[in-house]
Design a protein around this motif. Structure first.
Motif, PDB file in Angstrom:
ATOM      1  N   TRP A 168      40.905  28.492  39.443  1.00  0.00           N
ATOM      2  CA  TRP A 168      41.080  29.350  38.272  1.00  0.00           C
ATOM      3  C   TRP A 168      42.512  29.237  37.807  1.00  0.00           C
ATOM      4  N   TYR A 179      41.268  36.168  45.294  1.00  0.00           N
ATOM      5  CA  TYR A 179      41.629  35.941  43.895  1.00  0.00           C
ATOM      6  C   TYR A 179      42.872  35.056  43.814  1.00  0.00           C
ATOM      7  N   PHE A 231      33.354  33.894  44.616  1.00  0.00           N
ATOM      8  CA  PHE A 231      34.113  33.476  43.438  1.00  0.00           C
ATOM      9  C   PHE A 231      33.845  32.019  43.104  1.00  0.00           C
ATOM     10  N   ILE A 249      33.898  32.884  32.494  1.00  0.00           N
ATOM     11  CA  ILE A 249      35.257  33.419  32.530  1.00  0.00           C
ATOM     12  C   ILE A 249      36.025  32.986  31.293  1.00  0.00           C
ATOM     13  N   ILE A 291      34.013  39.132  36.519  1.00  0.00           N
ATOM     14  CA  ILE A 291      33.981  38.377  37.769  1.00  0.00           C
ATOM     15  C   ILE A 291      33.328  39.179  38.897  1.00  0.00           C
TER      16      ILE A 291
END
Ligand SMILES: Nc1ncnc2c1ncn2[C@@H]1O[C@H](COP(=O)(O)OP(=O)(O)OP(=O)(O)O)[C@@H](O)[C@H]1O
Ligand SMILES: Nc1ncnc2c1ncn2[C@@H]1O[C@H](COP(=O)(O)OP(=O)(O)OP(=O)(O)O)[C@@H](O)[C@H]1O
Ligand SMILES: [Mg+2]
Ligand SMILES: [Mg+2]
Lengths: 232, 350, 250, 232, 350
Positions: A231, D36, D117, D125, D143
């Motif tokens: 990401w 994350y 994820f 996203i 998310i």
């Protein structure tokens, strides 16, 4: 240090590795099978199975070990049956280490896999069905690669947990040097005996081994995930 | 002769599907408004959605029967279903995706895949993963995958929606060829009238989960019978009517009296006329209306004009489409009157 | 310096309650709990908090500065180690109890072993780890009997604590095992004693010492309470309870 | 039995619950945050962090406990710093139980979340970004719901593991009735003292508690997953 | 006047995108073959794909500049991008999906969402999740979501591909209205010539990652200038040429000599003629060819005939499309000769 190395019997390393690998393999298939079965079951049943499959994690390992011992000890019916009829013995044997590690680590594989399965888009599975792919092929060629991140996570956790397992193993399989003593047991024993540098040595060894295995697993699985996601 | 019989009911939340049809034709078309249940029918036939009750039989082979508790698995139906959103396997390359459905030895597989790649113009993309493809490329992979599967029945859910017109022409030709050589049924769901017209001998028209009309494609385009069928076959001008006598009606929403060639039965509630079938005239005649010009829109070969009855501001707009050839500059010669030729009026039930 | 620990407890307890942290070897837990009940009858203002665990772990925790007033391990080594580090109040150590080492087998099982001397006839043996106190004592006995090397070549199941040894024997995982007499007594339903080691077999008797832990800037009230409790442990009332659980007063 | 119940101090139940819940909450946020962050990092860094975050599971809990003690004991720099400057103490206190449980259970939350994820379709996203949603809103509204199965799995495993944690807790926080003794510690102690029925009682209690919590978590999370998926 | 400047390069595997254009027009159309990079351009503008180098500026606001290391986050670009595959949030209802982009107080949000639901005919579906919607319904939700966001620039990637023709007409009208009131640019990617023609004043044509032509929509349809542009604007008849003299060429793939009105420059390599622009004649004249009939295909209002030069079997087929009105039965009166009117011939560079 040199001195110490000479006095060390490396059998716990071998036993740990064997135990870790074998129980990860067993846990892998068992966990996936359980997750797959639970996906096909009604909501209520799902809840029941879910709770049961999570139990070994809730109980302190010693308790799980104790319950395993109650099951397999040669004093108890099942243990007797297995031993006298099939010559299978889990108490104080290496298979005992494996059983203990499997039971303790199973919930990790199961839950990770199930979560991964739940995140899969059903349409893709339907597409596979309409293309006449047999169920096992759908499972291995379609579902598993899509669930790869979860499966990997489960496998790594399972391996890590079973390598680090101490409580249940010592209960069921005992702590016999050269036979059932894993690194985790060695660490526990050495540190209980206050020999911290020997314990430290084993700790470092276990860390190295885990690093290697985790890296290998990551590498293997990255073959199955299309593009390494990042990401931004 | 291969026969597909479908007679099913299915409730999905507030949506009720209740359809029953038999198809013996080589390629059946399904037209219907968005959300009318076209994809749902295909899903029921493919075995992805289980109907609440009913029967699905292909060529004597019972796919589903709620009475006999038969529900064949999708695998055993050998139905090639092109999903509206493609449903490619994200973890397989184009080649692997196409290969999945093929049964046979390695050599055969390789040959067949190669042929499909060529047929659907996918050369050079064999090693790509679906997410590395453009929309149209994905759609072609999905098509190739179905065709390689060699199903008993081919069901295509808007197979060309993402493909450019040049390639579409080519693929149309190839698909027509494929379907000609294919000895099974096929079903085509499409929003393109041209496509349906080209591929399908028979047409089924759906509305809100029900079949409203069913018949030969040409007949239905000529005479759609129902309001909803007229709409989905592209009729832009539809008005409620009041019957005056057997051969005369008042188009309420246009504010005009019209003579018809056909008898106006009691069931008729609407009248329709295709935008291309209107005529322009210079003076008042039978079935004409004085109109005000509202605006126009252009497409490469046609111009669409929008008019309104000049006597009554509250009436609906009326569309007129005409080929461009006849005009050089568009806003010259705006007609004052339009005529509703009696032989072109479509009498519709609602 | 403020002591939140203290203030939190002060809020939860009465202001005049004194908390006493006592670290005890796991084997002492049952008896100490009864003693606590008895003591609290007389001194309700003292709130006794036990930390019961393996003696080695407790020693480590005290070395690392754990909040502890009284240390009561299952081995004199642990106490000595702390004394050497200056963590125990001079002259406060009392060698309170002794225990016996016994050889056990699962109840009702047959074994060729008749005593410590014939231990090598067993197929396998459950022993506590080398420096777990009971493990240490067992090894001493073997050495003194001159069978140490032979025993070490047997199949040994090393427990990290006594419980593991006891469970191994009671579940017949091992043919025999070496534990304290007090443990054998607890598990008398499932194990039986083959032999008790005579005192001569041990270099030093098994001693459960108890001592006050030295603390910087100690709270006077607490120190007094600790002393008082230590006195109580030596009293006949307390010793009686210990003896009920199989300990022997030194 | 009745007799026994009277003599039981229920504080371990309360402490276990408190520990379990608090450390699950901490682990939840920490694990998610870690996952994350790792998603945004380069491949190599990913591998390093991954290995580090999995460590607490590889080490036998006692070792982790030992390391924690070395970190937080009042004799060591960090412990001193925390205690004398901020008045924070982990040794022999309930916060110690929480820390121990958190450290041990953290890898479970982290890995599950990360796997979840990774299975998310990036396009979604991106769509959220082009719609001008701020990053935190994308995270919580887009998310997280999509990762719900994995997050749930992680949360349940974290809770289960922290409720069952014994080794590290006893090392760092000690085993003090009414203060740091959790059910897991009580079970260990009671069974070490041969009081098997008391131990059994605690085992049953811990199972009931876990069943309840797992059910509650399942219920809560099912609100976030669109349709209960069931494969046929 | 709002200006969009794009000048970027991007390499994706074997695909190279290299485009540069400026657009000041209200609605710019992009046409191009499947896989030519249309979606990729939109993604670069939206900030989803980072170009390797170049510059993107909207109205003086630099979105991306590789020299100055500027790369605004998608959030700060306020670009409304309709994804080709919708990209709806699967865990949100229709209402929540539409609401995500709206900034403002509750009341305002509610009002705006309500308006969008009405505008895109989504009434009754508000509480549904995307997977409970039909393809067309999903597409409309995605459209509603973008429009509610009130972006600076609207980019639509095949916005009507899944919507039936009746609803499409209505939505076209509504969207035209919206775009008229919208004071920003918009970009439309579509495979439908009619759509592009209707919405876009200017048109950009792409091929294999490059822009080949760029200009006013009408001009490009009249004179596409390049082979690829001719193809994507729907020209079905294209042949390689050999120049004979300035006003005469030989169409190699058709086997015929043709006179032109325009000068044949050296760059010209192909000639094209739209299928509708061919004429049928009864006897040999200038620019005519004797043909054999191959086959035909019908659409509701047109018939497509396919011919081949009757003198030479190796030549390419030639398409002729004509409105149906003129024929009652189709296979009557098959023309023997077709004529290529000189004023309709399109001279093309490759
Ligand atoms: N899971 C569901 N729950 C409730 N309603 C559903 C569900 N799935 C589909 N529907 C509804 O069923 C109707 C028919 O859907 P279907 O996908 O068959 O439409 P369609 O005719 O294919 O439309 P389109 O042309 O837009 O693809 C739609 O109105 C849709 O909203
Ligand atoms: N990740 C990737 N790696 C390599 N090539 C890619 C990748 N993504 C897209 N491409 C290629 O880039 C080209 C342009 O893709 P793009 O999606 O922009 O096409 P498009 O013009 O939108 O086509 P369509 O009309 O079919 O949607 C395609 O040929 C595609 O195969
Ligand atoms: Mg559909
Ligand atoms: Mg595209």
């Amino acid at each position: 240090m040199d001195e110490m190395l000479k006095t060390i019997d490396f059998s716990p390393l071998i036993i740990s590795l064997k135990t870790g690998i074998v129980s990860t393999i067993i846990g892998f298939f068992l966990g996936i099978y359980a997750a797959y079965s639970v996906m096909k079951v009604s909501k209520r049943m799902k809840w029941v199975l879910d709770s049961i499959f999570t139990l070994p994690l809730v109980l302190p390992p010693t308790v799980s070990g104790f319950l395993l011992l109650m099951l397999f000890s040669l004093k108890r019916p099942l243990g007797k049956l297995l031993y006298f009829n099939f010559n299978i013995k889990f108490v104080q044997t290496w298979p005992g280490c494996v059983i203990a590690a499997c039971v303790i680590a199973f919930p990790l594989m199961y839950r990770n896999t199930r979560a991964a399965f739940e995140q899969i888009d059903l349409t893709i599975i339907y597409a596979a069905r309409t293309l006449g792919m047999p169920d096992f092929k759908i499972f291995w060629k379609v579902i598993m690669p899509m669930a790869a991140p979860g499966i990997l996570s489960g496998t790594i956790l399972t391996f890590a947990r079973s390598i680090g397992e101490y409580g249940a193993t010592s209960m069921l399989a005992g702590n016999i040097l050269g036979k059932t003593q894993t690194i985790a047991l060695a660490i526990a024993l050495e540190s209980a005996s206050g020999r911290y540098n020997k314990a430290g040595f084993w700790v470092i060894l276990i860390l190295i081994v885990s690093f290697i295995i985790i890296t290998v697993l990551n590498k293997v699985s990255s073959r199955y995930s299309v593009v390494g996601k990042r990401w931004r | 002769m291969i026969v597909l019989e479908v007679d099913i009911k299915k409730k999905m939340g507030s949506f009720n599907l209740k359809v029953s049809f038999q198809s013996t034709c080589k390629c059946m078309g399904i037209l219907g408004a968005s959300g009318s249940g076209k994809s749902m029918i295909l899903k029921c036939i493919a075995g992805i959605v289980e109907p609440d009750e009913g029967r699905i039989v292909l060529n004597g082979e019972v796919f589903f029967d709620s009475n006999d508790k038969i529900n064949k698995s999708p695998q055993n139906r050998k139905v090639g279903y092109l999903f509206q959103n493609y449903a490619l396997f994200p973890t397989m390359t184009v080649l692997e995706n196409i290969k999945t459905g093929i049964k046979g030895n390695k050599e055969y597989k390789r040959e067949l895949v190669k042929e499909q790649v060529r047929l659907f113009h996918l050369e050079g993309l064999e090693k790509r993963y679906p997410e590395q493809l453009s929309g149209g490329q994905q759609q072609r992979v999905a098509l190739a995958r179905i065709m390689a599967y060699r199903p008993q029945i081919i069901m295509l859910d808007e197979p060309f929606s993402a493909i450019d017109s040049f390639l579409k022409d080519i693929l149309h030709k190839e698909l027509l060829e494929i379907l000609k050589n294919f000895n099974g049924n096929s079903i085509l769901v499409s929003h393109s009238r041209d496509e349906v017209f080209k591929f399908c001998n028979s047409l089924t028209i759906m509305d809100e989960g029900r079949i409203t009309v069913c018949g030969r494609t040409k007949d239905l385009f000529n005479n759609p019978l129902r309001v909803n069928a007229a709409k989905v076959t592209g009729c832009k001008n539809i008005s409620k009517i009041r019957k005056v006598n057997n051969y005369e009606l008042e188009a309420l929403e246009w504010g005009v009296l019209l003579k018809t060639n056909q008898v106006i039965t009691e069931k008729i509630t609407h009248v329709g006329i295709r935008a291309r079938h209107l005529l322009t005239v210079d003076q008042k005649k039978e079935n004409t209306m004085k109109v005000d010009f509202l605006h126009y829109a252009e497409s490469p070969f046609d111009v669409q004009y929008m008019f309104r009855n000049s006597m009554n501001d509250l009436t609906k707009e009326i569309w007129w489409i005409t080929s461009k050839k006849q005009f050089h500059t568009i806003l010259q010669d705006i007609p004052k009157y339009i005529q509703f030729p009696a032989e072109r009026l479509m009498l519709l039930e609602s | 310096k403020p002591d939140t620990e203290q203030t939190i407890e002060d809020k939860s307890n009465n202001n005049d309650m004194t908390d006493l942290n006592i670290f005890i070897g796991a084997g002492l837990k049952n008896s100490m709990e009864e003693i606590k009940l008895l003591y609290n009858k007389k001194n309700p203002a003292v709130n006794i908090l036990f930390n019961a665990d393996s003696s080695g772990k407790l020693q480590l925790q005290i070395e690392e500065g754990a909040e502890c007033d009284l240390f009561f391990p299952a081995s004199i080594d642990k106490m000595q180690a702390l004394e050497e580090k200056g963590l125990i109040k001079n002259d406060s150590v009392i060698n309170l109890l002794t225990n016996k080492v016994v050889l056990i087998k699962p109840k009702g099982e047959k074994t060729a072993v008749t005593g410590f001397e014939t231990i090598t006839k067993a197929k396998n043996i459950a022993l506590a780890g080398e420096e777990v106190p009971i493990g240490e004592y067992s090894r001493e006995i073997f050495k003194n009997l001159g069978i140490f090397d032979d025993v070490m070549h047997m199949e040994i199941n090393q427990g990290a604590n006594v419980t593991e040894v006891l469970t191994s024997v009671s579940e017949k995982s091992n043919e025999i095992g070496v534990v304290y007499a007090t443990d054998a007594k607890i598990a008398s339903k499932s194990v039986e004693i083959i032999a008790t080691a005579s005192e001569g077999l041990l270099d030093n008797p098994i001693i459960y010492p108890v001592g006050l832990v030295k603390k910087e800037n100690a709270d006077v009230k607490k120190t007094e309470a600790a002393k008082d409790f230590l006195q109580f442990l030596v009293s006949d009332e307390a010793v009686e309870i210990f003896e009920d659980f199989g300990f022997i007063k030194k």
